[in-house]
Design a protein around this motif. Structure first.
Motif, PDB file in Angstrom:
ATOM      1  N   ASP A 213      -0.015  -2.430  15.258  1.00  0.00           N
ATOM      2  CA  ASP A 213      -0.435  -1.443  14.266  1.00  0.00           C
ATOM      3  C   ASP A 213      -0.499  -0.083  14.947  1.00  0.00           C
ATOM      4  O   ASP A 213      -0.548   0.006  16.186  1.00  0.00           O
ATOM      5  N   ASP A 223       4.418   6.042   8.198  1.00  0.00           N
ATOM      6  CA  ASP A 223       4.187   4.763   8.857  1.00  0.00           C
ATOM      7  C   ASP A 223       4.832   4.774  10.236  1.00  0.00           C
ATOM      8  O   ASP A 223       6.056   4.706  10.360  1.00  0.00           O
ATOM      9  N   GLU A 226       7.227   1.943  11.206  1.00  0.00           N
ATOM     10  CA  GLU A 226       8.618   2.035  10.760  1.00  0.00           C
ATOM     11  C   GLU A 226       9.428   2.980  11.647  1.00  0.00           C
ATOM     12  O   GLU A 226      10.645   2.856  11.742  1.00  0.00           O
TER      13      GLU A 226
END
Length: 362
Positions: A213, A223, A226
């Motif tokens: 994360d 994000d 990504e």
């Protein structure tokens, strides 16, 4: 505990909703280093000793179940963590003595064999009071900070970070957090967030870790999971962003505002592009909305208009200034606080590719 149970649980807690959310986010992403700092802060207060050995959800639950007054103490502990210096590895007096010689005493390695490390560690403790937490020695602040939160109003923002990364390993599959920037590169190699996290994960390098994360201090950058598949690259990017935010453009006026406006102007949703923008803020011209009147006045003076006429209040100087800027290609920000445009200075790309991210070229 499922989502609804957690929601019901949160709503039953003594702190106001904003305080609950702040605590859940802060406690849920504590790095390994911060957990050591928090343990030291808790033990020093003498009020929260039962929390010292708790981590993760167990720590969140314990704090959030406290009486409001005690929960406020916990919030202030969290707000004071930066004042607790962490020496690592230093889980014993001998290790603390070695840490001192390596990073502050600058004793050559071969001379270590002739030093009484334990005595040096005890001497260090006398000069820098603190306590041993796990494999670290945590120093108390020389001057304890005054409480920043009273239980009323908004909790001060936790803004002394750039990126938070959660990594796991075969030995610790649930993972641990680390908080960037890591200052070892700018602090003579003194171990910091990354090395402490790797030790907790029982691995030797980031190549042995799995990226689980990531959070960015600038939410609009999207994000990070990504954008980055490699933990080392993400940590390098997070460090660079952190260093740049700390340097504040080497004293550039209104640095934070300039950076935020440039991000909006470029419609930036990518950390790599943000890193290039923050290093190229000199490529942007901007005028604050509050300065439009002075801008319009200055331009008319340059055009030969008399001061008497400008002082007559018969000319809409603010409107004239806005018209000049819009004609020159300046764009008004979404909050209408400033006008911004690119100048002709060369924009240097180190992290991003202008063709991939669609930079605004002017």
């Amino acid at each position: 505990m499922d989502i609804q149970q957690k929601r019901d649980f949160l709503m039953s807690l003594p702190l106001m909703e904003q305080g609950q959310q702040w605590l859940m986010e802060r406690l849920g992403t504590l790095s390994v280093k911060e957990q050591h700092q928090l343990s030291a802060a808790i033990l020093r207060t003498g009020k929260l000793e039962e929390l010292a050995d708790k981590t993760g959800w167990e720590l969140q639950t314990a704090i959030l179940h406290m009486d409001p007054e005690v929960a406020v103490d916990a919030v202030n502990c969290l707000l004071s963590l930066d004042g607790y210096e962490v020496c690592f590895p230093a889980g014993s007096y001998a290790q603390l003595g070695r840490f001192y010689l390596q990073h502050e005493g600058h004793l050559p390695e071969r001379a270590m064999y002739y030093a009484d490390l334990e005595s040096l560690g005890r001497r260090y403790e006398d000069q820098h009071p603190g306590l041993f937490i796990g494999d670290c020695y945590v120093e108390y602040p020389e001057h304890p900070s005054a409480p920043r939160y009273t239980g009323q109003g908004i909790i001060p923002e936790d803004d002394e970070w750039s990126v938070k990364v959660k990594l796991s390993s075969p030995a610790v599959p649930e993972g641990v957090w680390l908080r960037l920037p890591d200052h070892s590169l700018v602090n003579d190699g003194k171990p910091d967030e990354v090395e402490i996290a790797l030790h907790e994960l029982r691995v030797n390098s980031l190549e042995d870790c799995v990226l689980m994360d990531a959070r960015c201090c600038i939410p609009q950058l999207g994000d990070l999971m990504e954008q980055f598949a490699d933990a080392q690259e993400l940590i390098n990017a997070g460090n660079d962003l952190g260093y740049a935010l700390e340097e504040q453009g080497q004293g550039m006026p209104h640095f934070t505002e300039r950076f935020a406006i440039a991000l909006e102007f470029e419609n930036c949703r990518d950390l790599r592009l943000a890193l290039d923008i923050i290093q190229n803020l000199h490529c942007y011209e901007w005028v604050l909305r509050d300065d439009l009147k002075d801008f319009g006045r200055r331009k008319l003076l340059e055009a030969g208009v008399s001061e008497n006429l400008l002082d007559s209040d018969c000319i809409n100087l603010e409107g004239y200034g806005a018209n000049l800027l819009e004609e020159a290609g300046y764009v008004l920000t979404s909050d209408e606080s400033a006008y911004i445009a690119r100048n002709n200075r060369e924009f240097l790309y180190e992290w991003s590719n202008p063709e991939e991210v669609g930079m605004t070229l002017q």
